[in-house]
Enzyme design. Structure first.
Site, PDB file in Angstrom:
ATOM      1  N   GLU A   2       0.885  -1.175   0.000  1.00 39.11           N
ATOM      2  CA  GLU A   2       0.000   0.000   0.000  1.00 39.11           C
ATOM      3  C   GLU A   2       0.913   1.212   0.000  1.00 39.11           C
ATOM      4  OE1 GLU A   2      -3.122  -0.089  -0.360  1.00 39.11           O
ATOM      5  OE2 GLU A   2      -3.520  -2.190   0.003  1.00 39.11           O
TER       6      GLU A   2
ATOM      7  N   CYS B 248      -1.901   9.136   2.349  1.00 35.96           N
ATOM      8  CA  CYS B 248      -1.629   8.626   1.003  1.00 35.96           C
ATOM      9  C   CYS B 248      -2.761   8.988   0.059  1.00 35.96           C
ATOM     10  CB  CYS B 248      -1.446   7.118   1.047  1.00 35.96           C
ATOM     11  SG  CYS B 248      -2.824   6.278   1.845  1.00 35.96           S
TER      12      CYS B 248
HETATM   13  P1  NAD Z   1       8.416   5.072   4.605  1.00 38.36           P
HETATM   14  O1  NAD Z   1       8.260   4.229   3.414  1.00 38.36           O
HETATM   15  O2  NAD Z   1       9.648   5.847   4.778  1.00 38.36           O
HETATM   16  O3  NAD Z   1       8.285   4.176   5.955  1.00 38.36           O
HETATM   17  C1  NAD Z   1       7.235   3.269   6.124  1.00 38.36           C
HETATM   18  C2  NAD Z   1       7.737   2.091   6.960  1.00 38.36           C
HETATM   19  O4  NAD Z   1       8.743   1.393   6.245  1.00 38.36           O
HETATM   20  C3  NAD Z   1       8.383   2.499   8.276  1.00 38.36           C
HETATM   21  O5  NAD Z   1       8.066   1.531   9.251  1.00 38.36           O
HETATM   22  C4  NAD Z   1       9.870   2.478   7.955  1.00 38.36           C
HETATM   23  O6  NAD Z   1      10.677   2.279   9.097  1.00 38.36           O
HETATM   24  C5  NAD Z   1       9.941   1.294   7.014  1.00 38.36           C
HETATM   25  N1  NAD Z   1      11.038   1.337   6.059  1.00 38.36           N
HETATM   26  C6  NAD Z   1      11.575   2.420   5.457  1.00 38.36           C
HETATM   27  N2  NAD Z   1      12.557   2.037   4.601  1.00 38.36           N
HETATM   28  C7  NAD Z   1      12.602   0.674   4.669  1.00 38.36           C
HETATM   29  C8  NAD Z   1      13.414  -0.299   4.019  1.00 38.36           C
HETATM   30  N3  NAD Z   1      14.353   0.036   3.127  1.00 38.36           N
HETATM   31  N4  NAD Z   1      13.199  -1.593   4.324  1.00 38.36           N
HETATM   32  C9  NAD Z   1      12.256  -1.961   5.225  1.00 38.36           C
HETATM   33  N5  NAD Z   1      11.476  -1.075   5.870  1.00 38.36           N
HETATM   34  C10 NAD Z   1      11.646   0.229   5.594  1.00 38.36           C
HETATM   35  O7  NAD Z   1       7.107   5.930   4.589  1.00 38.36           O
HETATM   36  P2  NAD Z   1       6.817   7.304   5.307  1.00 38.36           P
HETATM   37  O8  NAD Z   1       7.523   8.360   4.585  1.00 38.36           O
HETATM   38  O9  NAD Z   1       7.045   7.152   6.758  1.00 38.36           O
HETATM   39  O10 NAD Z   1       5.240   7.383   5.042  1.00 38.36           O
HETATM   40  C11 NAD Z   1       4.706   8.113   4.032  1.00 38.36           C
HETATM   41  C12 NAD Z   1       4.487   7.307   2.778  1.00 38.36           C
HETATM   42  O11 NAD Z   1       3.581   6.226   3.025  1.00 38.36           O
HETATM   43  C13 NAD Z   1       3.823   8.138   1.703  1.00 38.36           C
HETATM   44  O12 NAD Z   1       4.388   7.870   0.448  1.00 38.36           O
HETATM   45  C14 NAD Z   1       2.378   7.685   1.744  1.00 38.36           C
HETATM   46  O13 NAD Z   1       1.661   7.939   0.580  1.00 38.36           O
HETATM   47  C15 NAD Z   1       2.522   6.241   2.062  1.00 38.36           C
HETATM   48  N6  NAD Z   1       1.285   5.690   2.652  1.00 38.36           N
HETATM   49  C16 NAD Z   1       0.525   4.813   1.938  1.00 38.36           C
HETATM   50  C17 NAD Z   1      -0.676   4.334   2.466  1.00 38.36           C
HETATM   51  C18 NAD Z   1      -1.557   3.372   1.706  1.00 38.36           C
HETATM   52  O14 NAD Z   1      -2.391   2.697   2.334  1.00 38.36           O
HETATM   53  N7  NAD Z   1      -1.454   3.275   0.386  1.00 38.36           N
HETATM   54  C19 NAD Z   1      -1.080   4.758   3.716  1.00 38.36           C
HETATM   55  C20 NAD Z   1      -0.283   5.656   4.416  1.00 38.36           C
HETATM   56  C21 NAD Z   1       0.906   6.110   3.876  1.00 38.36           C
END
Ligand code: NAD
Length: 486
Positions: free
Chosen positions: A258, A292
Protein backbone atom coordinates in the site's frame (compact mmCIF):
# COMPACT_ATOMS: atom_id res chain seq x y z
CA UNK A 1 9.60 13.90 30.47
CA UNK A 2 5.92 14.62 29.78
CA UNK A 3 3.79 11.90 31.33
CA UNK A 4 0.75 10.75 29.40
CA UNK A 5 -1.56 7.82 29.72
CA UNK A 6 -0.96 7.41 33.45
CA UNK A 7 -2.28 4.09 34.70
CA UNK A 8 -2.79 1.97 31.61
CA UNK A 9 -0.55 0.75 30.13
CA UNK A 10 1.95 0.59 32.97
CA UNK A 11 5.09 2.34 31.73
CA UNK A 12 7.34 0.32 34.01
CA UNK A 13 6.29 -2.74 32.06
CA UNK A 14 6.86 -1.55 28.45
CA UNK A 15 9.25 1.44 28.47
CA UNK A 16 12.52 0.58 26.73
CA UNK A 17 11.27 -2.92 25.84
CA UNK A 18 9.94 -4.87 22.89
CA UNK A 19 6.94 -7.25 22.95
CA UNK A 20 7.80 -10.82 21.95
CA UNK A 21 6.07 -13.44 24.12
CA UNK A 22 6.03 -10.88 26.94
CA UNK A 23 7.85 -7.56 27.40
CA UNK A 24 11.59 -8.01 27.17
CA UNK A 25 14.87 -6.14 26.87
CA UNK A 26 15.99 -5.68 23.27
CA UNK A 27 19.42 -5.95 21.68
CA UNK A 28 18.72 -2.80 19.64
CA UNK A 29 18.80 -0.35 22.57
CA UNK A 30 16.15 2.33 23.08
CA UNK A 31 14.96 5.39 21.20
CA UNK A 32 13.06 8.45 22.41
CA UNK A 33 9.62 9.30 21.06
CA UNK A 34 9.47 13.06 20.40
CA UNK A 35 6.23 15.06 20.37
CA UNK A 36 6.31 17.09 17.11
CA UNK A 37 4.28 20.03 18.53
CA UNK A 38 6.52 20.66 21.56
CA UNK A 39 9.78 18.79 21.08
CA UNK A 40 9.12 16.99 24.41
CA UNK A 41 10.24 13.42 24.89
CA UNK A 42 7.10 11.35 25.46
CA UNK A 43 8.71 7.98 26.12
CA UNK A 44 11.65 5.71 25.36
CA UNK A 45 10.81 2.55 23.46
CA UNK A 46 12.85 -0.56 22.84
CA UNK A 47 14.30 -0.95 19.34
CA UNK A 48 14.35 -4.44 17.84
CA UNK A 49 17.70 -5.47 16.34
CA UNK A 50 17.87 -8.02 13.49
CA UNK A 51 18.68 -10.63 16.17
CA UNK A 52 15.52 -9.68 18.09
CA UNK A 53 13.55 -10.06 14.84
CA UNK A 54 15.07 -13.50 14.23
CA UNK A 55 14.11 -14.63 17.75
CA UNK A 56 10.60 -13.26 17.29
CA UNK A 57 10.32 -15.10 13.96
CA UNK A 58 11.15 -18.40 15.69
CA UNK A 59 8.60 -17.73 18.46
CA UNK A 60 5.89 -16.66 16.01
CA UNK A 61 6.45 -19.79 13.88
CA UNK A 62 6.27 -21.96 17.00
CA UNK A 63 2.92 -20.39 17.97
CA UNK A 64 1.47 -20.57 14.45
CA UNK A 65 0.25 -24.20 14.47
CA UNK A 66 -1.87 -23.90 17.61
CA UNK A 67 -3.34 -20.52 16.61
CA UNK A 68 -4.22 -21.81 13.13
CA UNK A 69 -5.89 -24.87 14.69
CA UNK A 70 -7.91 -22.81 17.20
CA UNK A 71 -11.66 -22.79 16.63
CA UNK A 72 -12.74 -19.65 14.73
CA UNK A 73 -14.96 -18.85 17.72
CA UNK A 74 -11.86 -18.70 19.97
CA UNK A 75 -10.14 -16.28 17.60
CA UNK A 76 -13.32 -14.23 17.32
CA UNK A 77 -13.55 -14.06 21.12
CA UNK A 78 -10.10 -12.41 21.21
CA UNK A 79 -11.15 -9.85 18.57
CA UNK A 80 -14.36 -9.04 20.45
CA UNK A 81 -12.46 -8.57 23.71
CA UNK A 82 -9.92 -6.38 21.86
CA UNK A 83 -12.81 -4.14 20.71
CA UNK A 84 -13.94 -3.83 24.32
CA UNK A 85 -10.46 -2.88 25.54
CA UNK A 86 -10.08 -0.32 22.73
CA UNK A 87 -13.42 1.25 23.66
CA UNK A 88 -12.58 1.29 27.38
CA UNK A 89 -9.12 2.75 26.75
CA UNK A 90 -10.07 5.14 23.96
CA UNK A 91 -8.96 8.23 25.94
CA UNK A 92 -5.45 6.82 26.23
CA UNK A 93 -5.34 5.84 22.56
CA UNK A 94 -6.59 9.30 21.51
CA UNK A 95 -4.05 11.13 23.63
CA UNK A 96 -1.11 9.12 22.30
CA UNK A 97 -2.28 9.54 18.68
CA UNK A 98 -2.65 13.30 19.19
CA UNK A 99 0.73 13.75 20.84
CA UNK A 100 2.80 11.21 18.91
CA UNK A 101 1.41 11.71 15.39
CA UNK A 102 0.43 15.42 15.86
CA UNK A 103 -3.15 15.04 14.68
CA UNK A 104 -6.10 16.91 16.17
CA UNK A 105 -8.30 14.89 18.59
CA UNK A 106 -10.81 14.24 15.78
CA UNK A 107 -8.03 12.40 13.92
CA UNK A 108 -7.53 10.23 17.00
CA UNK A 109 -11.28 9.56 17.18
CA UNK A 110 -11.31 8.70 13.48
CA UNK A 111 -8.49 6.15 13.89
CA UNK A 112 -10.19 4.57 16.91
CA UNK A 113 -13.56 4.31 15.14
CA UNK A 114 -11.93 2.93 11.99
CA UNK A 115 -9.91 0.39 14.04
CA UNK A 116 -13.11 -0.74 15.79
CA UNK A 117 -14.75 -1.15 12.37
CA UNK A 118 -11.78 -3.27 11.21
CA UNK A 119 -12.07 -5.50 14.29
CA UNK A 120 -15.83 -5.90 13.73
CA UNK A 121 -15.27 -6.76 10.08
CA UNK A 122 -12.58 -9.32 10.95
CA UNK A 123 -15.05 -11.03 13.30
CA UNK A 124 -17.25 -11.71 10.26
CA UNK A 125 -14.26 -12.71 8.13
CA UNK A 126 -13.35 -15.51 10.56
CA UNK A 127 -16.55 -17.38 9.79
CA UNK A 128 -16.97 -16.73 6.06
CA UNK A 129 -17.11 -19.85 3.86
CA UNK A 130 -13.59 -20.55 2.56
CA UNK A 131 -13.72 -23.71 0.56
CA UNK A 132 -15.09 -25.49 -2.48
CA UNK A 133 -16.31 -29.06 -2.99
CA UNK A 134 -14.91 -30.04 -6.40
CA UNK A 135 -15.97 -32.80 -8.78
CA UNK A 136 -13.62 -35.72 -7.97
CA UNK A 137 -11.63 -37.35 -10.78
CA UNK A 138 -12.24 -40.81 -9.25
CA UNK A 139 -15.93 -41.82 -9.03
CA UNK A 140 -17.04 -41.76 -5.39
CA UNK A 141 -13.87 -39.93 -4.36
CA UNK A 142 -13.34 -36.61 -2.61
CA UNK A 143 -11.82 -33.41 -3.97
CA UNK A 144 -11.83 -30.40 -1.66
CA UNK A 145 -10.11 -27.02 -1.87
CA UNK A 146 -10.03 -24.55 1.00
CA UNK A 147 -8.06 -21.61 2.27
CA UNK A 148 -5.55 -22.07 5.08
CA UNK A 149 -3.47 -19.50 7.00
CA UNK A 150 -0.09 -18.45 5.60
CA UNK A 151 1.76 -18.83 8.91
CA UNK A 152 3.74 -15.78 10.09
CA UNK A 153 2.80 -12.40 8.58
CA UNK A 154 5.15 -9.40 8.81
CA UNK A 155 3.43 -6.00 9.01
CA UNK A 156 5.56 -2.86 8.33
CA UNK A 157 3.79 0.45 8.90
CA UNK A 158 4.25 4.23 8.53
CA UNK A 159 3.57 6.91 11.16
CA UNK A 160 0.55 8.70 9.72
CA UNK A 161 -2.29 6.43 10.92
CA UNK A 162 -0.40 4.19 13.34
CA UNK A 163 -3.31 2.55 15.16
CA UNK A 164 -5.54 2.12 12.12
CA UNK A 165 -2.81 0.65 9.90
CA UNK A 166 -1.76 -1.78 12.64
CA UNK A 167 -5.32 -2.98 13.22
CA UNK A 168 -6.36 -3.11 9.55
CA UNK A 169 -3.62 -5.72 8.94
CA UNK A 170 -3.61 -7.45 12.33
CA UNK A 171 -7.35 -8.01 12.64
CA UNK A 172 -7.79 -10.03 9.41
CA UNK A 173 -4.38 -11.73 9.76
CA UNK A 174 -5.22 -12.96 13.28
CA UNK A 175 -8.86 -13.74 12.50
CA UNK A 176 -7.74 -16.01 9.66
CA UNK A 177 -5.26 -17.90 11.85
CA UNK A 178 -1.88 -16.24 11.22
CA UNK A 179 0.68 -15.04 13.75
CA UNK A 180 2.19 -11.57 13.28
CA UNK A 181 5.44 -9.61 13.53
CA UNK A 182 4.41 -5.92 13.66
CA UNK A 183 7.05 -3.27 12.94
CA UNK A 184 5.67 0.18 13.69
CA UNK A 185 7.40 3.33 12.45
CA UNK A 186 10.00 4.62 14.94
CA UNK A 187 8.16 7.99 15.02
CA UNK A 188 4.93 6.41 16.36
CA UNK A 189 5.93 3.20 18.13
CA UNK A 190 3.51 3.68 21.03
CA UNK A 191 0.17 4.28 19.28
CA UNK A 192 1.22 1.96 16.43
CA UNK A 193 2.88 -0.73 18.56
CA UNK A 194 3.04 -0.65 22.35
CA UNK A 195 -0.67 0.14 22.83
CA UNK A 196 -1.62 -2.46 20.21
CA UNK A 197 0.41 -5.12 22.02
CA UNK A 198 -1.23 -4.20 25.35
CA UNK A 199 -4.67 -4.19 23.72
CA UNK A 200 -4.26 -7.78 22.48
CA UNK A 201 -2.57 -8.87 25.71
CA UNK A 202 -5.60 -7.69 27.67
CA UNK A 203 -7.84 -9.37 25.09
CA UNK A 204 -6.22 -12.72 25.92
CA UNK A 205 -4.26 -13.33 22.70
CA UNK A 206 -2.04 -16.36 23.41
CA UNK A 207 1.67 -15.77 23.98
CA UNK A 208 3.81 -15.68 20.85
CA UNK A 209 0.97 -14.90 18.40
CA UNK A 210 1.80 -11.17 18.16
CA UNK A 211 5.26 -9.56 18.35
CA UNK A 212 5.82 -5.79 18.32
CA UNK A 213 9.27 -4.82 17.03
CA UNK A 214 9.86 -1.06 16.76
CA UNK A 215 12.77 0.12 14.63
CA UNK A 216 13.82 1.72 11.38
CA UNK A 217 14.66 0.45 7.91
CA UNK A 218 17.10 -2.22 9.15
CA UNK A 219 14.43 -3.72 11.43
CA UNK A 220 12.00 -3.65 8.47
CA UNK A 221 14.57 -5.37 6.25
CA UNK A 222 15.08 -8.06 8.89
CA UNK A 223 11.31 -8.69 9.05
CA UNK A 224 11.09 -8.85 5.24
CA UNK A 225 14.05 -11.26 5.04
CA UNK A 226 13.10 -13.52 7.99
CA UNK A 227 12.80 -17.12 6.78
CA UNK A 228 9.79 -17.77 9.07
CA UNK A 229 7.77 -14.92 7.55
CA UNK A 230 5.49 -16.04 4.71
CA UNK A 231 3.98 -12.68 3.81
CA UNK A 232 4.73 -8.97 4.19
CA UNK A 233 1.95 -6.40 4.46
CA UNK A 234 3.73 -3.09 3.84
CA UNK A 235 2.28 0.41 3.99
CA UNK A 236 4.55 3.35 3.21
CA UNK A 237 6.43 5.11 0.44
CA UNK A 238 6.92 3.66 -3.01
CA UNK A 239 10.74 3.74 -2.55
CA UNK A 240 10.66 1.74 0.70
CA UNK A 241 7.99 -0.57 -0.76
CA UNK A 242 10.36 -1.42 -3.60
CA UNK A 243 13.21 -2.12 -1.13
CA UNK A 244 10.92 -4.39 0.94
CA UNK A 245 9.57 -6.17 -2.15
CA UNK A 246 13.11 -6.89 -3.40
CA UNK A 247 14.08 -8.65 -0.16
CA UNK A 248 10.73 -10.40 0.27
CA UNK A 249 10.82 -11.48 -3.39
CA UNK A 250 14.16 -13.18 -2.83
CA UNK A 251 12.46 -15.24 -0.11
CA UNK A 252 9.45 -15.90 -2.43
CA UNK A 253 7.07 -14.31 0.07
CA UNK A 254 3.68 -12.85 -0.73
CA UNK A 255 3.89 -9.03 -0.64
CA UNK A 256 0.95 -6.69 -0.08
CA UNK A 257 2.00 -3.12 -0.92
CA UNK A 258 0.00 0.00 0.00
CA UNK A 259 2.12 2.87 -1.30
CA UNK A 260 2.01 6.58 -2.10
CA UNK A 261 -0.33 8.59 -4.32
CA UNK A 262 -0.71 11.76 -6.41
CA UNK A 263 -4.47 11.93 -6.23
CA UNK A 264 -6.66 14.24 -8.31
CA UNK A 265 -9.86 15.93 -7.21
CA UNK A 266 -11.67 16.80 -10.47
CA UNK A 267 -14.31 19.58 -10.52
CA UNK A 268 -16.48 19.62 -13.66
CA UNK A 269 -18.20 22.86 -14.73
CA UNK A 270 -21.65 21.73 -13.46
CA UNK A 271 -20.37 20.96 -9.93
CA UNK A 272 -21.52 22.61 -6.70
CA UNK A 273 -18.39 24.71 -6.33
CA UNK A 274 -18.73 25.36 -2.58
CA UNK A 275 -19.21 21.65 -1.81
CA UNK A 276 -16.31 20.75 -4.11
CA UNK A 277 -13.99 23.29 -2.45
CA UNK A 278 -14.91 21.99 1.01
CA UNK A 279 -14.11 18.43 -0.14
CA UNK A 280 -10.87 19.78 -1.65
CA UNK A 281 -9.89 21.54 1.59
CA UNK A 282 -10.58 18.44 3.70
CA UNK A 283 -8.73 16.24 1.19
CA UNK A 284 -5.56 18.36 1.18
CA UNK A 285 -5.43 20.15 4.55
CA UNK A 286 -6.83 17.39 6.82
CA UNK A 287 -4.05 16.00 9.05
CA UNK A 288 -1.64 18.43 7.34
CA UNK A 289 -2.04 16.59 4.03
CA UNK A 290 -0.15 13.60 5.44
CA UNK A 291 -2.35 10.91 3.94
CA UNK A 292 -1.63 8.63 1.00
CA UNK A 293 -5.15 9.44 -0.21
CA UNK A 294 -4.80 13.25 0.18
CA UNK A 295 -5.67 15.33 -2.90
CA UNK A 296 -2.38 16.25 -4.60
CA UNK A 297 -3.92 17.97 -7.64
CA UNK A 298 -7.09 20.08 -7.78
CA UNK A 299 -8.25 19.98 -11.40
CA UNK A 300 -10.96 22.61 -11.90
CA UNK A 301 -12.90 23.61 -15.02
CA UNK A 302 -11.84 27.10 -16.17
CA UNK A 303 -15.40 28.42 -15.63
CA UNK A 304 -15.20 27.58 -11.91
CA UNK A 305 -11.53 28.00 -11.16
CA UNK A 306 -11.78 31.49 -9.66
CA UNK A 307 -14.75 30.67 -7.40
CA UNK A 308 -13.15 27.35 -6.39
CA UNK A 309 -9.77 28.90 -5.59
CA UNK A 310 -11.41 31.73 -3.57
CA UNK A 311 -13.33 29.18 -1.52
CA UNK A 312 -10.23 27.02 -0.98
CA UNK A 313 -8.26 30.06 0.23
CA UNK A 314 -11.16 30.95 2.57
CA UNK A 315 -11.04 27.44 4.09
CA UNK A 316 -7.24 27.64 4.41
CA UNK A 317 -7.40 30.98 6.23
CA UNK A 318 -10.10 29.71 8.60
CA UNK A 319 -7.87 26.87 9.87
CA UNK A 320 -5.88 27.69 12.99
CA UNK A 321 -2.36 26.28 13.01
CA UNK A 322 -0.87 25.18 16.34
CA UNK A 323 -0.49 22.47 18.95
CA UNK A 324 -3.27 19.98 18.12
CA UNK A 325 -4.06 19.66 21.82
CA UNK A 326 -5.25 23.29 21.90
CA UNK A 327 -8.96 23.99 21.46
CA UNK A 328 -9.83 25.29 17.99
CA UNK A 329 -6.63 24.18 16.27
CA UNK A 330 -7.32 22.54 12.89
CA UNK A 331 -3.75 22.03 11.65
CA UNK A 332 -0.87 20.69 13.71
CA UNK A 333 2.81 20.47 12.84
CA UNK A 334 4.06 18.11 10.15
CA UNK A 335 5.63 15.00 11.63
CA UNK A 336 9.37 15.75 11.32
CA UNK A 337 12.05 18.15 10.10
CA UNK A 338 12.60 15.89 7.10
CA UNK A 339 8.93 16.17 6.16
CA UNK A 340 8.88 19.97 6.72
CA UNK A 341 11.93 20.58 4.52
CA UNK A 342 10.51 18.30 1.84
CA UNK A 343 7.24 20.30 1.67
CA UNK A 344 9.25 23.55 1.71
CA UNK A 345 11.49 22.38 -1.16
CA UNK A 346 8.53 21.33 -3.32
CA UNK A 347 6.76 24.68 -2.81
CA UNK A 348 9.91 26.83 -3.15
CA UNK A 349 11.08 25.10 -6.33
CA UNK A 350 7.59 25.36 -7.84
CA UNK A 351 7.37 29.06 -6.97
CA UNK A 352 10.84 29.68 -8.43
CA UNK A 353 9.55 28.03 -11.63
CA UNK A 354 6.52 30.38 -11.78
CA UNK A 355 3.80 29.01 -9.45
CA UNK A 356 1.92 31.61 -7.37
CA UNK A 357 1.23 31.28 -3.63
CA UNK A 358 -2.34 32.43 -2.93
CA UNK A 359 -2.08 31.73 0.80
CA UNK A 360 0.45 30.07 3.11
CA UNK A 361 3.78 28.97 1.67
CA UNK A 362 6.06 29.81 4.65
CA UNK A 363 6.68 27.53 7.57
CA UNK A 364 7.58 28.23 11.18
CA UNK A 365 9.54 25.25 12.39
CA UNK A 366 7.39 22.19 11.82
CA UNK A 367 4.23 24.29 11.40
CA UNK A 368 3.41 24.56 7.68
CA UNK A 369 0.20 26.52 7.05
CA UNK A 370 -2.50 25.41 4.60
CA UNK A 371 -1.23 26.59 1.24
CA UNK A 372 -2.91 27.16 -2.13
CA UNK A 373 -0.84 27.35 -5.32
CA UNK A 374 -1.98 28.32 -8.80
CA UNK A 375 -0.14 28.83 -12.13
CA UNK A 376 1.23 25.32 -11.63
CA UNK A 377 2.65 23.65 -14.72
CA UNK A 378 3.56 20.07 -15.46
CA UNK A 379 7.30 20.45 -14.96
CA UNK A 380 6.95 21.66 -11.36
CA UNK A 381 7.53 19.38 -8.34
CA UNK A 382 4.13 20.46 -6.95
CA UNK A 383 2.65 18.72 -10.01
CA UNK A 384 4.96 15.73 -10.29
CA UNK A 385 5.72 14.74 -6.66
CA UNK A 386 3.63 13.43 -3.79
CA UNK A 387 3.79 16.42 -1.39
CA UNK A 388 2.53 14.83 1.85
CA UNK A 389 1.90 18.31 3.27
CA UNK A 390 -1.01 20.82 3.40
CA UNK A 391 -0.43 22.19 -0.11
CA UNK A 392 -3.14 22.39 -2.80
CA UNK A 393 -1.89 22.88 -6.38
CA UNK A 394 -4.84 24.10 -8.52
CA UNK A 395 -4.82 23.45 -12.29
CA UNK A 396 -7.51 24.57 -14.74
CA UNK A 397 -8.84 22.38 -17.59
CA UNK A 398 -11.14 23.09 -20.55
CA UNK A 399 -12.69 19.70 -21.30
CA UNK A 400 -13.45 16.37 -19.65
CA UNK A 401 -10.85 14.73 -21.89
CA UNK A 402 -8.20 17.18 -20.68
CA UNK A 403 -9.17 16.59 -17.02
CA UNK A 404 -8.85 12.81 -17.49
CA UNK A 405 -5.52 13.22 -19.29
CA UNK A 406 -4.05 15.37 -16.47
CA UNK A 407 -5.41 13.08 -13.71
CA UNK A 408 -3.82 10.05 -15.39
CA UNK A 409 -0.52 11.86 -16.03
CA UNK A 410 1.28 10.20 -13.11
CA UNK A 411 2.87 6.84 -12.37
CA UNK A 412 0.77 6.67 -9.18
CA UNK A 413 -2.82 5.39 -9.21
CA UNK A 414 -4.24 5.39 -5.71
CA UNK A 415 -7.41 7.52 -5.30
CA UNK A 416 -9.44 10.26 -7.00
CA UNK A 417 -12.67 12.24 -6.60
CA UNK A 418 -14.95 13.65 -9.30
CA UNK A 419 -17.46 16.46 -8.66
CA UNK A 420 -20.41 17.15 -10.95
CA UNK A 421 -24.10 18.09 -10.74
CA UNK A 422 -24.76 14.86 -12.64
CA UNK A 423 -23.75 11.64 -10.89
CA UNK A 424 -23.93 9.60 -14.16
CA UNK A 425 -21.61 12.13 -15.84
CA UNK A 426 -19.16 12.06 -12.91
CA UNK A 427 -19.31 8.25 -12.91
CA UNK A 428 -18.42 8.18 -16.62
CA UNK A 429 -15.41 10.43 -15.99
CA UNK A 430 -14.43 8.37 -12.93
CA UNK A 431 -14.45 5.26 -15.11
CA UNK A 432 -11.64 6.72 -17.21
CA UNK A 433 -9.32 7.37 -14.25
CA UNK A 434 -6.54 4.85 -13.59
CA UNK A 435 -6.88 4.62 -9.80
CA UNK A 436 -7.68 1.82 -7.35
CA UNK A 437 -10.31 3.99 -5.64
CA UNK A 438 -12.59 6.79 -6.88
CA UNK A 439 -15.34 8.74 -5.13
CA UNK A 440 -18.16 10.85 -6.60
CA UNK A 441 -18.96 14.28 -5.07
CA UNK A 442 -16.82 13.47 -2.06
CA UNK A 443 -13.31 13.69 -0.66
CA UNK A 444 -10.40 11.65 -2.09
CA UNK A 445 -9.47 10.42 1.37
CA UNK A 446 -11.94 7.68 2.30
CA UNK A 447 -11.62 4.20 3.76
CA UNK A 448 -14.06 1.56 4.96
CA UNK A 449 -13.46 -1.79 6.64
CA UNK A 450 -15.57 -3.64 4.06
CA UNK A 451 -13.87 -2.08 1.01
CA UNK A 452 -10.79 -3.27 -0.93
CA UNK A 453 -8.32 -0.42 -0.25
CA UNK A 454 -5.33 -0.02 -2.56
CA UNK A 455 -3.91 1.40 -5.74
CA UNK A 456 -2.74 0.83 -9.29
CA UNK A 457 0.59 1.77 -10.91
CA UNK A 458 3.34 2.58 -8.40
CA UNK A 459 0.72 2.99 -5.63
CA UNK A 460 0.79 -0.79 -5.13
CA UNK A 461 1.26 -4.16 -6.77
CA UNK A 462 -2.34 -5.07 -7.46
CA UNK A 463 -2.93 -6.19 -3.88
CA UNK A 464 -5.76 -4.78 -1.75
CA UNK A 465 -6.51 -4.76 1.97
CA UNK A 466 -10.00 -4.71 3.48
CA UNK A 467 -13.30 -6.45 2.85
CA UNK A 468 -13.17 -9.86 1.25
CA UNK A 469 -9.80 -8.90 -0.32
CA UNK A 470 -8.29 -9.57 3.11
CA UNK A 471 -9.57 -13.14 2.97
CA UNK A 472 -7.57 -13.67 -0.25
CA UNK A 473 -4.50 -11.82 1.02
CA UNK A 474 -4.08 -13.45 4.41
CA UNK A 475 -4.78 -17.08 3.39
CA UNK A 476 -3.66 -19.50 0.68
CA UNK A 477 -5.33 -22.42 -1.14
CA UNK A 478 -4.94 -26.06 -0.20
CA UNK A 479 -6.34 -28.86 -2.40
CA UNK A 480 -6.98 -32.35 -1.04
CA UNK A 481 -8.22 -35.53 -2.72
CA UNK A 482 -9.14 -38.94 -1.35
CA UNK A 483 -10.17 -42.09 -3.23
CA UNK A 484 -13.44 -42.33 -1.27
CA UNK A 485 -15.52 -40.15 1.03
CA UNK A 486 -13.22 -38.27 3.42
P1 NAD B 1 8.42 5.07 4.61
O1 NAD B 1 8.26 4.23 3.41
O2 NAD B 1 9.65 5.85 4.78
O3 NAD B 1 8.28 4.18 5.95
C1 NAD B 1 7.24 3.27 6.12
C2 NAD B 1 7.74 2.09 6.96
O4 NAD B 1 8.74 1.39 6.25
C3 NAD B 1 8.38 2.50 8.28
O5 NAD B 1 8.07 1.53 9.25
C4 NAD B 1 9.87 2.48 7.96
O6 NAD B 1 10.68 2.28 9.10
C5 NAD B 1 9.94 1.29 7.01
N1 NAD B 1 11.04 1.34 6.06
C6 NAD B 1 11.57 2.42 5.46
N2 NAD B 1 12.56 2.04 4.60
C7 NAD B 1 12.60 0.67 4.67
C8 NAD B 1 13.41 -0.30 4.02
N3 NAD B 1 14.35 0.04 3.13
N4 NAD B 1 13.20 -1.59 4.32
C9 NAD B 1 12.26 -1.96 5.23
N5 NAD B 1 11.48 -1.08 5.87
C10 NAD B 1 11.65 0.23 5.59
O7 NAD B 1 7.11 5.93 4.59
P2 NAD B 1 6.82 7.30 5.31
O8 NAD B 1 7.52 8.36 4.58
O9 NAD B 1 7.04 7.15 6.76
O10 NAD B 1 5.24 7.38 5.04
C11 NAD B 1 4.71 8.11 4.03
C12 NAD B 1 4.49 7.31 2.78
O11 NAD B 1 3.58 6.23 3.02
C13 NAD B 1 3.82 8.14 1.70
O12 NAD B 1 4.39 7.87 0.45
C14 NAD B 1 2.38 7.68 1.74
O13 NAD B 1 1.66 7.94 0.58
C15 NAD B 1 2.52 6.24 2.06
N6 NAD B 1 1.28 5.69 2.65
C16 NAD B 1 0.52 4.81 1.94
C17 NAD B 1 -0.68 4.33 2.47
C18 NAD B 1 -1.56 3.37 1.71
O14 NAD B 1 -2.39 2.70 2.33
N7 NAD B 1 -1.45 3.28 0.39
C19 NAD B 1 -1.08 4.76 3.72
C20 NAD B 1 -0.28 5.66 4.42
C21 NAD B 1 0.91 6.11 3.88
Amino acid sequence: MAVIGEGWPDRAEWAGRIFSAGWRESDGGTRPVIEPATGDTLADVGIASPTDVARAGVRAAAAAGEWAAAAPSDRVAVLLRASGVLRDRSDTFREWIVRESAGVPAKGDYEIAAALAQLAHAVGLASLPRGEVLAPQTPGGTSLAWRVPLGVVGVINPWNAPLLFAVRALAPALALGNTVLLKPDPLTPVSGGVLVARLFEDAGLPDGVLHVLPGGADTGQAVAADPHVAMIAFTGSTAAGRAVARVAGEGLKRVLLELGGKNSLVVLEDADVEAAALAGAVSTFGYQGQACVAAGRHLVHTDLVEAYTDALVRHALAMRVGDPREEGVGIGPVISVGQATRVERIVDESVAAGARVLTGGRREGLFYPPTVLDRVDRAMPAYTEEIFGPVAPVLPFRSEAEAVEIANDTAYGLAAAVHSGSVPRATAVAGQLRTGMVHINDVCAKDAANAPFGGMGVSGNGSRIGGTASLEQFTQWRWMTAPGPS
